[in-house]
Scaffold this motif. Structure first.
Motif, PDB file in Angstrom:
ATOM      1  N   MET A  89     -22.267  59.748   3.390  1.00 40.40           N
ATOM      2  CA  MET A  89     -21.066  60.254   3.167  1.00 40.40           C
ATOM      3  C   MET A  89     -22.477  60.864   1.756  1.00 40.40           C
ATOM      4  O   MET A  89     -22.035  62.497   1.086  1.00 40.40           O
ATOM      5  CB  MET A  89     -20.922  59.216   2.221  1.00 40.40           C
ATOM      6  N   ARG A  90     -23.333  60.675   1.321  1.00 40.22           N
ATOM      7  CA  ARG A  90     -24.752  60.974   0.210  1.00 40.22           C
ATOM      8  C   ARG A  90     -25.052  62.908   0.946  1.00 40.22           C
ATOM      9  O   ARG A  90     -24.463  62.864   0.248  1.00 40.22           O
ATOM     10  CB  ARG A  90     -25.544  60.334   0.408  1.00 40.22           C
ATOM     11  N   ILE A  91     -25.392  61.962   2.203  1.00 50.77           N
ATOM     12  CA  ILE A  91     -25.842  63.360   2.727  1.00 50.77           C
ATOM     13  C   ILE A  91     -24.706  64.491   3.057  1.00 50.77           C
ATOM     14  O   ILE A  91     -24.620  65.642   2.837  1.00 50.77           O
ATOM     15  CB  ILE A  91     -26.521  63.364   4.237  1.00 50.77           C
ATOM     16  N   ILE A  92     -23.313  63.665   3.445  1.00 48.63           N
ATOM     17  CA  ILE A  92     -22.491  64.807   3.692  1.00 48.63           C
ATOM     18  C   ILE A  92     -21.537  65.697   2.422  1.00 48.63           C
ATOM     19  O   ILE A  92     -21.390  66.915   2.564  1.00 48.63           O
ATOM     20  CB  ILE A  92     -21.163  63.852   4.669  1.00 48.63           C
ATOM     21  N   ASN A  93     -21.740  65.077   2.091  1.00 44.76           N
ATOM     22  CA  ASN A  93     -21.679  65.733   0.273  1.00 44.76           C
ATOM     23  C   ASN A  93     -22.330  66.901  -0.199  1.00 44.76           C
ATOM     24  O   ASN A  93     -22.476  68.059  -0.568  1.00 44.76           O
ATOM     25  CB  ASN A  93     -21.306  64.915  -0.932  1.00 44.76           C
ATOM     26  N   GLN A  94     -23.763  66.447  -0.395  1.00 47.85           N
ATOM     27  CA  GLN A  94     -24.080  67.974  -0.261  1.00 47.85           C
ATOM     28  C   GLN A  94     -24.247  69.474   0.526  1.00 47.85           C
ATOM     29  O   GLN A  94     -24.608  70.347   0.560  1.00 47.85           O
ATOM     30  CB  GLN A  94     -25.837  66.761  -0.090  1.00 47.85           C
ATOM     31  N   ILE A  95     -23.793  68.703   1.876  1.00 52.02           N
ATOM     32  CA  ILE A  95     -23.514  69.807   3.037  1.00 52.02           C
ATOM     33  C   ILE A  95     -22.413  70.216   2.698  1.00 52.02           C
ATOM     34  O   ILE A  95     -22.583  71.546   2.043  1.00 52.02           O
ATOM     35  CB  ILE A  95     -23.527  69.281   4.419  1.00 52.02           C
ATOM     36  N   ARG A  96     -21.457  69.365   2.314  1.00 51.50           N
ATOM     37  CA  ARG A  96     -20.182  70.160   1.586  1.00 51.50           C
ATOM     38  C   ARG A  96     -21.081  71.194   0.709  1.00 51.50           C
ATOM     39  O   ARG A  96     -19.893  72.293   0.439  1.00 51.50           O
ATOM     40  CB  ARG A  96     -19.008  69.523   1.741  1.00 51.50           C
TER      41      ARG A  96
ATOM     42  N   TRP B 137     -31.909  73.338   4.432  1.00 55.04           N
ATOM     43  CA  TRP B 137     -31.544  72.033   5.515  1.00 55.04           C
ATOM     44  C   TRP B 137     -30.160  71.817   5.031  1.00 55.04           C
ATOM     45  O   TRP B 137     -29.522  71.661   6.411  1.00 55.04           O
ATOM     46  CB  TRP B 137     -32.142  70.892   4.682  1.00 55.04           C
ATOM     47  N   THR B 138     -29.135  71.944   3.774  1.00 47.81           N
ATOM     48  CA  THR B 138     -28.007  71.549   4.210  1.00 47.81           C
ATOM     49  C   THR B 138     -26.828  72.628   4.839  1.00 47.81           C
ATOM     50  O   THR B 138     -25.849  72.787   5.148  1.00 47.81           O
ATOM     51  CB  THR B 138     -27.868  71.806   2.803  1.00 47.81           C
ATOM     52  N   GLY B 139     -27.724  74.219   5.209  1.00 48.64           N
ATOM     53  CA  GLY B 139     -27.364  74.386   5.615  1.00 48.64           C
ATOM     54  C   GLY B 139     -27.087  74.825   7.482  1.00 48.64           C
ATOM     55  O   GLY B 139     -26.910  76.095   8.090  1.00 48.64           O
ATOM     56  N   LEU B 140     -27.572  73.942   8.071  1.00 50.36           N
ATOM     57  CA  LEU B 140     -27.320  74.032   9.333  1.00 50.36           C
ATOM     58  C   LEU B 140     -26.987  74.536  10.412  1.00 50.36           C
ATOM     59  O   LEU B 140     -25.384  73.804   9.860  1.00 50.36           O
ATOM     60  CB  LEU B 140     -28.896  72.696   9.823  1.00 50.36           C
ATOM     61  N   SER B 141     -26.656  74.274  11.267  1.00 47.45           N
ATOM     62  CA  SER B 141     -26.232  74.786  12.165  1.00 47.45           C
ATOM     63  C   SER B 141     -25.510  73.110  13.348  1.00 47.45           C
ATOM     64  O   SER B 141     -24.310  73.221  14.230  1.00 47.45           O
ATOM     65  CB  SER B 141     -26.360  75.658  13.553  1.00 47.45           C
ATOM     66  N   LYS B 142     -26.557  72.779  13.485  1.00 49.73           N
ATOM     67  CA  LYS B 142     -26.351  71.168  13.519  1.00 49.73           C
ATOM     68  C   LYS B 142     -26.516  70.120  13.282  1.00 49.73           C
ATOM     69  O   LYS B 142     -27.609  70.537  12.607  1.00 49.73           O
ATOM     70  CB  LYS B 142     -27.014  71.451  15.783  1.00 49.73           C
ATOM     71  N   PHE B 143     -25.703  69.123  13.111  1.00 48.93           N
ATOM     72  CA  PHE B 143     -26.054  68.097  12.373  1.00 48.93           C
ATOM     73  C   PHE B 143     -25.884  66.586  13.112  1.00 48.93           C
ATOM     74  O   PHE B 143     -25.062  66.527  14.311  1.00 48.93           O
ATOM     75  CB  PHE B 143     -25.287  68.057  11.242  1.00 48.93           C
ATOM     76  N   PHE B 144     -26.567  66.064  13.105  1.00 40.26           N
ATOM     77  CA  PHE B 144     -27.425  64.316  14.303  1.00 40.26           C
ATOM     78  C   PHE B 144     -27.609  63.263  13.434  1.00 40.26           C
ATOM     79  O   PHE B 144     -28.918  63.474  12.008  1.00 40.26           O
ATOM     80  CB  PHE B 144     -28.197  65.030  14.973  1.00 40.26           C
ATOM     81  N   PHE B 145     -27.036  62.741  12.942  1.00 38.05           N
ATOM     82  CA  PHE B 145     -26.969  61.344  12.659  1.00 38.05           C
ATOM     83  C   PHE B 145     -27.234  59.821  13.678  1.00 38.05           C
ATOM     84  O   PHE B 145     -26.430  59.843  13.949  1.00 38.05           O
ATOM     85  CB  PHE B 145     -25.373  61.010  11.634  1.00 38.05           C
TER      86      PHE B 145
ATOM     87  N   THR C  74     -33.126  77.818  14.089  1.00 38.27           N
ATOM     88  CA  THR C  74     -33.744  77.461  15.398  1.00 38.27           C
ATOM     89  C   THR C  74     -33.818  76.499  15.461  1.00 38.27           C
ATOM     90  O   THR C  74     -34.629  74.801  16.236  1.00 38.27           O
ATOM     91  CB  THR C  74     -34.173  77.899  15.945  1.00 38.27           C
ATOM     92  N   ILE C  75     -35.649  76.361  14.162  1.00 34.30           N
ATOM     93  CA  ILE C  75     -36.599  75.581  13.929  1.00 34.30           C
ATOM     94  C   ILE C  75     -36.596  73.931  13.156  1.00 34.30           C
ATOM     95  O   ILE C  75     -36.335  73.160  14.044  1.00 34.30           O
ATOM     96  CB  ILE C  75     -37.791  75.720  13.567  1.00 34.30           C
ATOM     97  N   LEU C  76     -35.331  74.286  12.287  1.00 37.64           N
ATOM     98  CA  LEU C  76     -34.881  72.780  11.904  1.00 37.64           C
ATOM     99  C   LEU C  76     -33.779  71.614  12.570  1.00 37.64           C
ATOM    100  O   LEU C  76     -33.746  70.445  12.290  1.00 37.64           O
ATOM    101  CB  LEU C  76     -34.368  73.322   9.973  1.00 37.64           C
ATOM    102  N   VAL C  77     -33.211  72.564  13.296  1.00 43.25           N
ATOM    103  CA  VAL C  77     -32.570  71.707  14.236  1.00 43.25           C
ATOM    104  C   VAL C  77     -32.837  71.048  15.064  1.00 43.25           C
ATOM    105  O   VAL C  77     -32.180  70.034  15.198  1.00 43.25           O
ATOM    106  CB  VAL C  77     -31.361  72.441  14.697  1.00 43.25           C
TER     107      VAL C  77
END
Length: 435
Positions: free
Chosen positions: A92-99, A65-73, A41-44
């Motif tokens: 994509m660099r960020i997305i790959n870390q999230i995946r 941070w890669t486990g957030l429930s919401k991502f805003f680019f 809730t805080i990080l998003v």
């Protein structure tokens, strides 16, 4: 002492003891030990760039941070000097870390970073979001990409509740059965087949909000959804039909002119005019906004003095770009007003046109015939230049509104409107503004 009091007393002592222990340990990491639902809730609420920077706090925070429930680019994620392709590379660099590290649900994804997505990469990311139960998917302001092709499986995300697309080419799958959770749909500068759009709208059973802006090549726009409450259209279309949408609460339609027609516009013998056909199912509407070109479309056919069923529940009517030199538009304006007996607020913006004797005679006839706005309390008219038709309409409003409280007139080039008009309401306050 009761058992409950004893338990409460023990709980109080335990809490005081824990608080004392924490105070005696000033270096304890309280934030890291918060439940993940609170950390999420805080990080998003932080820009994604700042949320990612928490990875340097400790090894414990490296991948939180890669486990957030919401991502805003968005623009806050990247330096403004980066080109669209470079920005997408960073995405994509960020997305790959999230995946690689994300193992929970993802509720919302928004891309508004003026980047240039690669279709294949975006397809894989959307598939990942689908597997993570995406609920809100928003694609906005994609730089220099025209008709970005989206995968058809986007329209089979079972939990999708909000979908906003910009500048995309949408292909609905042939076996499309609907989006059962979708409540809000917004399409802007999107290419989609007319029949596909109709199917998409029809097969979202709980859809409440629909916004269509600058949709490509719409010949016939059919809105068919029994649960729809809010409709906003700002687009080209040659014909429109609102059917089985009896719960619509707010309608805003701005028709962009079509200069090359593909559908015949002649009125069929015995067919009601567009005004009656379009509005016959909107009996519960509470806010109606129409533009001048749509008024012209509604005037196709013989415009009735009023139409049934009446719009009894409509308290607010907003008419834009009205041409008081057009008898058709003025006739539609009056017909709509006569069919809204309980309208309390009227807003009109005027598009400059030359005066027309038939319009003048029509308005004078209404004044003499005892026409009334029985419930009108507030009227605002903007863009008056002083033509006789405009003045006669102001006269009509003042003379036929016994409960009118305020009339505000914004004029171009006029210092103020004449105060020689008869007023049915003795308490009306007239304000004249110069633009």
């Amino acid at each position: 002492m009761s058992a409950k009091e004893s338990v409460d007393e023990k709980r109080g002592k335990l809490e005081n003891s824990n608080a004392t222990q924490l105070e005696s340990q000033p270096n304890v990491d309280r934030i890291s030990n918060l439940p993940w639902v609170l950390l999420d809730t805080i990080l998003v609420k932080l820009p994604l760039r700042d949320a990612a920077r928490t990875s340097i706090l400790s090894t414990k925070w490296r991948y939180k941070w890669t486990g957030l429930s919401k991502f805003f680019f968005d623009d806050k994620c990247f330096p403004s000097s980066l080109s669209g392709k470079v920005r997408w590379g960073e995405c994509m660099r960020i997305i790959n870390q999230i995946r690689s590290y994300h193992d929970g649900p993802i509720e919302k994804f928004k891309l508004a970073a003026y980047c240039s997505p690669n279709s294949s990469d975006l397809d894989q990311w959307i598939l990942f979001l689908k597997e993570r139960g995406i609920k809100e998917f928003i694609l906005q302001d994609v730089s220099s990409i025209r008709w970005l092709k989206l995968p058809s499986f986007l329209f089979s995300c079972p939990q999708l509740s909000c979908l906003e697309l910009f500048g995309c080419m949408c292909k609905i799958p042939s076996d499309f059965v609907g989006l059962n959770c979708l409540k809000s749909l917004q399409l802007t500068e999107v290419s989609i087949r007319t029949d596909a759009l109709e199917s998409l709208i029809r097969n979202c059973p709980i859809l409440e909000r629909l916004m269509l802006s600058s949709i490509e090549r719409l010949a016939f726009l059919r809105i068919h959804n029994p649960n729809l409450k809010y409709l906003k259209i700002n687009s080209q279309f040659e014909n429109i039909c609102l059917e089985n949408s009896m719960f619509l609460d707010s309608v805003d339609i701005h028709k962009i002119p079509v200069y090359r027609t593909t559908v015949a516009q002649q009125v069929e013998q015995g067919r009601p005019c567009n005004l009656v056909r379009v509005f016959r199912c909107l009996t519960g509407i509470k806010r109606l906004t129409l533009s001048g070109d749509f008024l012209e479309f509604l005037a196709n056919g013989e415009v009735p003095e009023s139409f049934r069923p009446v719009l009894n529940n409509l308290p607010m009517l907003d008419l834009r770009e009205v041409k008081f030199g057009s008898l058709k538009q003025v006739a539609v304006l009056v017909s709509v007003l006569r069919s809204c007996p309980n309208v309390e607020e009227l807003i009109i913006s005027v598009e400059k046109t030359y005066s027309s004797n038939p319009v003048m005679e029509f308005l004078v006839t209404l004044s003499l015939a005892g026409f009334t706005f029985s419930q009108l309390k507030v009227a605002r008219i903007r863009g008056i230049v002083g033509t006789v038709n405009e003045m006669e309409f102001i006269n009509l409003v003042l003379a036929c509104s016994p409960r009118l409280e305020t009339l505000t007139v914004a004029t171009y080039g006029l210092e103020r409107i004449p105060e020689i008009f008869f007023r049915a309401s003795k308490d009306v306050k007239i304000t004249s503004l110069t633009l």
